[in-house]
Design a protein around this motif. Structure first.
Motif, PDB file in Angstrom:
ATOM      1  N   MET A   1      -9.601  -2.553  -2.969  1.00  0.00           N
ATOM      2  CA  MET A   1      -8.345  -2.814  -2.571  1.00  0.00           C
ATOM      3  C   MET A   1      -8.065  -3.317  -1.029  1.00  0.00           C
ATOM      4  N   SER A   2      -7.248  -4.387  -0.844  1.00  0.00           N
ATOM      5  CA  SER A   2      -7.330  -4.944   0.378  1.00  0.00           C
ATOM      6  C   SER A   2      -6.181  -3.997   1.108  1.00  0.00           C
ATOM      7  N   ARG A   3      -6.175  -3.814   2.575  1.00  0.00           N
ATOM      8  CA  ARG A   3      -5.618  -3.331   3.405  1.00  0.00           C
ATOM      9  C   ARG A   3      -4.366  -3.839   3.602  1.00  0.00           C
ATOM     10  N   GLN A   4      -3.106  -3.138   3.849  1.00  0.00           N
ATOM     11  CA  GLN A   4      -1.794  -3.790   4.279  1.00  0.00           C
ATOM     12  C   GLN A   4      -1.350  -2.981   5.397  1.00  0.00           C
ATOM     13  N   ALA A   5      -0.479  -3.887   6.063  1.00  0.00           N
ATOM     14  CA  ALA A   5       0.245  -3.219   7.085  1.00  0.00           C
ATOM     15  C   ALA A   5       1.710  -3.346   6.934  1.00  0.00           C
ATOM     16  N   ARG A   6       2.381  -2.664   7.640  1.00  0.00           N
ATOM     17  CA  ARG A   6       3.918  -2.656   7.635  1.00  0.00           C
ATOM     18  C   ARG A   6       4.465  -3.754   8.658  1.00  0.00           C
ATOM     19  N   ILE A   7       5.381  -4.399   8.204  1.00  0.00           N
ATOM     20  CA  ILE A   7       6.289  -5.474   9.102  1.00  0.00           C
ATOM     21  C   ILE A   7       7.680  -4.865   8.966  1.00  0.00           C
ATOM     22  N   LEU A   8       8.333  -4.520  10.056  1.00  0.00           N
ATOM     23  CA  LEU A   8       9.602  -4.167  10.179  1.00  0.00           C
ATOM     24  C   LEU A   8      10.633  -5.430  10.485  1.00  0.00           C
ATOM     25  N   LEU A   9      11.585  -5.792   9.442  1.00  0.00           N
ATOM     26  CA  LEU A   9      12.409  -6.774   9.616  1.00  0.00           C
ATOM     27  C   LEU A   9      13.861  -6.035  10.064  1.00  0.00           C
ATOM     28  N   VAL A  10      14.312  -6.557  11.366  1.00  0.00           N
ATOM     29  CA  VAL A  10      15.660  -6.022  11.469  1.00  0.00           C
ATOM     30  C   VAL A  10      16.644  -7.163  11.664  1.00  0.00           C
ATOM     31  N   ASP A  11      17.841  -6.974  10.866  1.00  0.00           N
ATOM     32  CA  ASP A  11      18.838  -7.840  10.980  1.00  0.00           C
ATOM     33  C   ASP A  11      20.088  -7.278  10.197  1.00  0.00           C
ATOM     34  N   ASP A  12      20.917  -7.586  10.853  1.00  0.00           N
ATOM     35  CA  ASP A  12      22.461  -6.928  10.319  1.00  0.00           C
ATOM     36  C   ASP A  12      22.873  -7.635   9.122  1.00  0.00           C
ATOM     37  N   ARG A  13      22.410  -8.824   8.927  1.00  0.00           N
ATOM     38  CA  ARG A  13      22.832  -9.998   7.712  1.00  0.00           C
ATOM     39  C   ARG A  13      21.895  -9.889   6.663  1.00  0.00           C
ATOM     40  N   VAL A  14      22.343  -9.386   5.462  1.00  0.00           N
ATOM     41  CA  VAL A  14      21.318  -9.394   4.326  1.00  0.00           C
ATOM     42  C   VAL A  14      20.477 -10.777   3.924  1.00  0.00           C
ATOM     43  N   GLU A  15      21.313 -11.824   4.152  1.00  0.00           N
ATOM     44  CA  GLU A  15      20.756 -13.218   3.651  1.00  0.00           C
ATOM     45  C   GLU A  15      19.869 -13.328   4.697  1.00  0.00           C
ATOM     46  N   ASN A  16      19.866 -12.929   5.949  1.00  0.00           N
ATOM     47  CA  ASN A  16      18.787 -13.339   6.813  1.00  0.00           C
ATOM     48  C   ASN A  16      17.448 -12.176   6.404  1.00  0.00           C
ATOM     49  N   LEU A  17      17.640 -10.971   6.010  1.00  0.00           N
ATOM     50  CA  LEU A  17      16.599 -10.365   5.424  1.00  0.00           C
ATOM     51  C   LEU A  17      15.823 -10.859   4.373  1.00  0.00           C
ATOM     52  N   ILE A  18      16.821 -11.454   3.249  1.00  0.00           N
ATOM     53  CA  ILE A  18      16.286 -12.108   2.165  1.00  0.00           C
ATOM     54  C   ILE A  18      15.341 -13.294   2.591  1.00  0.00           C
ATOM     55  N   ALA A  19      15.841 -14.112   3.591  1.00  0.00           N
ATOM     56  CA  ALA A  19      14.983 -15.209   3.888  1.00  0.00           C
ATOM     57  C   ALA A  19      13.630 -14.852   4.615  1.00  0.00           C
ATOM     58  N   LEU A  20      14.022 -13.948   5.324  1.00  0.00           N
ATOM     59  CA  LEU A  20      12.589 -13.387   6.120  1.00  0.00           C
ATOM     60  C   LEU A  20      11.592 -12.747   4.939  1.00  0.00           C
ATOM     61  N   ASP A  21      12.127 -12.198   3.977  1.00  0.00           N
ATOM     62  CA  ASP A  21      11.178 -11.616   2.919  1.00  0.00           C
ATOM     63  C   ASP A  21      10.406 -12.861   2.044  1.00  0.00           C
ATOM     64  N   ALA A  22      11.276 -13.895   1.878  1.00  0.00           N
ATOM     65  CA  ALA A  22      10.706 -14.939   1.253  1.00  0.00           C
ATOM     66  C   ALA A  22       9.658 -15.741   2.045  1.00  0.00           C
ATOM     67  N   ILE A  23       9.956 -15.815   3.238  1.00  0.00           N
ATOM     68  CA  ILE A  23       8.608 -16.337   4.059  1.00  0.00           C
ATOM     69  C   ILE A  23       7.716 -15.634   4.272  1.00  0.00           C
ATOM     70  N   LEU A  24       7.603 -14.156   4.384  1.00  0.00           N
ATOM     71  CA  LEU A  24       6.534 -13.406   4.637  1.00  0.00           C
ATOM     72  C   LEU A  24       5.920 -12.685   3.676  1.00  0.00           C
ATOM     73  N   SER A  25       6.523 -12.927   2.150  1.00  0.00           N
ATOM     74  CA  SER A  25       6.164 -12.351   1.162  1.00  0.00           C
ATOM     75  C   SER A  25       4.412 -12.958   0.690  1.00  0.00           C
TER      76      SER A  25
END
Length: 200
Positions: A1-25
């Motif tokens: 199993m490959s190791r994974q790290a946590r990345i914290l995404l902090v933004d008050d706007r949901v649409e920005n969090l969705i965009a970050l998720d799409a970029i970093l997934s």
């Protein structure tokens, strides 16, 4: 199993969090989205993170205030922070960002490829550092030669006891086998001692 790290995404706007998720997934890491500085601090207290992507303008704790608190805490002060800002950053904003402990500063709209590449570097560094820490713990903080020397000493003690058993001393074939084993263990000890003195 490959190791994974946590990345914290902090933004008050949901649409920005969705965009970050799409970029970093595609990085296949654990993405943890939160919508405030307060939630970010809670998340950092609960888990280890490879990097924090932090919006500057938020209600409640601003990105700058959140970063200052992250850097004040001994447990979280070494976590890299990349600031994300909506407008082209004013020079004083950039200065404040670095003063608050940021390692980088990206203005929105940013190039998704650039963001992904920067985050990937911090994830890679975090995973390598974690692996080194685990290896050091496995060795008990001692050099490998010391670990092996301790284990070989236990084998040597068992071998001495074996050679003294009546079943071995009274049987020429068993005594010969024990003697050959003792010779091999002795050569292993010589090689290990030479290796240990060479690494000092």
């Amino acid at each position: 199993m490959s190791r994974q790290a946590r990345i914290l995404l902090v933004d008050d706007r949901v649409e920005n969090l969705i965009a970050l998720d799409a970029i970093l997934s595609p990085l296949n890491q654990i993405l943890v989205p939160v919508q405030s500085g307060e939630q970010a601090l809670e998340a950092l207290r609960a888990d280890e993170f490879a990097v924090v992507l932090l919006d500057i303008v938020m209600p409640g704790l601003s990105g700058f205030e959140t970063a200052i608190r992250i850097k004040r805490d001994a447990k979280t002060r070494d976590v890299p922070i990349i600031f994300l800002t909506a407008a082209v950053a004013q020079p004083e904003q950039t200065f404040l960002g670095y003063a608050a402990g940021a390692v980088d500063f990206l203005a929105k709209p940013f190039d998704p490829g650039v963001l992904k590449a920067k985050v990937a570097v911090f994830v890679d560094l975090y995973l390598k550092a974690s692996q080194l820490r685990e290896q050091a713990e496995l060795l008990g903080g001692r050099p490998l030669t010391d670990q092996l020397s301790g284990r070989l000493a236990a084998v040597e003690e068992t071998l001495v006891a074996l050679c003294q058993l009546p079943a071995v001393t009274g049987d020429a074939e068993a005594a010969g086998t024990a003697a050959r084993l003792a010779d091999r263990v002795g050569r292993l000890r010589d090689a290990l001692d030479a290796l240990g003195s060479g690494s000092r």
